[in-house]
Design a protein around this motif. Sequence first.
Motif, PDB file in Angstrom:
ATOM      1  N   LEU A 201       0.809  -1.223   0.000  1.00 33.43           N
ATOM      2  CA  LEU A 201       0.000   0.000   0.000  1.00 33.43           C
ATOM      3  C   LEU A 201       0.840   1.270   0.000  1.00 33.43           C
ATOM      4  O   LEU A 201       0.299   2.368  -0.147  1.00 33.43           O
ATOM      5  N   GLY A 202       2.157   1.121   0.178  1.00 34.72           N
ATOM      6  CA  GLY A 202       3.009   2.306   0.242  1.00 34.72           C
ATOM      7  C   GLY A 202       2.853   3.057   1.548  1.00 34.72           C
ATOM      8  O   GLY A 202       2.949   4.289   1.578  1.00 34.72           O
ATOM      9  N   LEU A 203       2.614   2.315   2.636  1.00 36.39           N
ATOM     10  CA  LEU A 203       2.420   2.907   3.959  1.00 36.39           C
ATOM     11  C   LEU A 203       3.432   2.317   4.940  1.00 36.39           C
ATOM     12  O   LEU A 203       4.154   1.386   4.617  1.00 36.39           O
ATOM     13  N   THR A 204       3.461   2.861   6.135  1.00 38.02           N
ATOM     14  CA  THR A 204       4.268   2.262   7.200  1.00 38.02           C
ATOM     15  C   THR A 204       3.432   1.197   7.893  1.00 38.02           C
ATOM     16  O   THR A 204       2.186   1.215   7.844  1.00 38.02           O
ATOM     17  N   ILE A 205       4.100   0.279   8.565  1.00 40.10           N
ATOM     18  CA  ILE A 205       3.366  -0.776   9.271  1.00 40.10           C
ATOM     19  C   ILE A 205       2.519  -0.188  10.386  1.00 40.10           C
ATOM     20  O   ILE A 205       1.412  -0.672  10.665  1.00 40.10           O
ATOM     21  N   GLU A 206       2.996   0.893  11.016  1.00 38.47           N
ATOM     22  CA  GLU A 206       2.217   1.535  12.073  1.00 38.47           C
ATOM     23  C   GLU A 206       0.917   2.119  11.520  1.00 38.47           C
ATOM     24  O   GLU A 206      -0.146   1.999  12.151  1.00 38.47           O
TER      25      GLU A 206
END
Length: 246
Positions: A201-206
């Motif tokens: 998704l192009g996000l951080t795991i947090e």
Amino acid sequence: MAQEQAGASGRSHRDPCGVCLDCAVRRQAVCAALEDHELGALQAIMASTRVGAQQTVVEEGQPRRRVFTLTSGMLRLYTMLPDGRRQITAFLLPGDYLGLGDESSYDQTAEAVVDSVLCGFPVAEMERLMERYPRLQLRLNQMTRIALRQARDSQLILGRLAPVEKLATFLLVMSARQAEGGQPESPLHLAMTRTDIADYLGLTIETVSRSFTKLRLQGLIQLPEAHQVQIVDRCALNAVAGITPR
């Protein structure tokens, strides 16, 4: 790299078509193009490959000498960005084909998310088989169109602005793919890790974890197990994703 467990020179003592006839993805994979009595020709060039979780199947840039059908498990396809980050571009499910296209080398790395089994076919022999059975080529063309649609789904996901929108769209797309494979739309069995989802998704795991929590608190999903998502309110999830159900 994955090790081949059986092939044209080392097949089991079963009937030549037995393995393919008993395959769980017989009607979903490329072999759906062939009649039962024709499967022996495909099995004659097939080598079954077992790969453990996190094991590489093919690497980006390697010569494309074999193509594969995933019969169980899950694969992640990814490419490395110039800054060293990993961008996951797709998750392959049972019945999916690895090696679509006519490039001379693999354009992405394929890794097993969990223990997986694949049927591998030498490219040259598969091409000869497609000449013998044109329906195989037609089936691969159909699977290419499906892969292109899934790539558009990925673009749709990445085009969402808010992280929770991205996650909602991802869950709906995976639900649809699960249904296409003959499984219920819910609960979703997501074998990949939160890190995998973040890299897709192009996000951080947090951020991914917070988005799961937000959807859960809104009553749209439940998380009964670590890798399971129960869709509680599909209409509301569609609204969050901003898409019209197909």
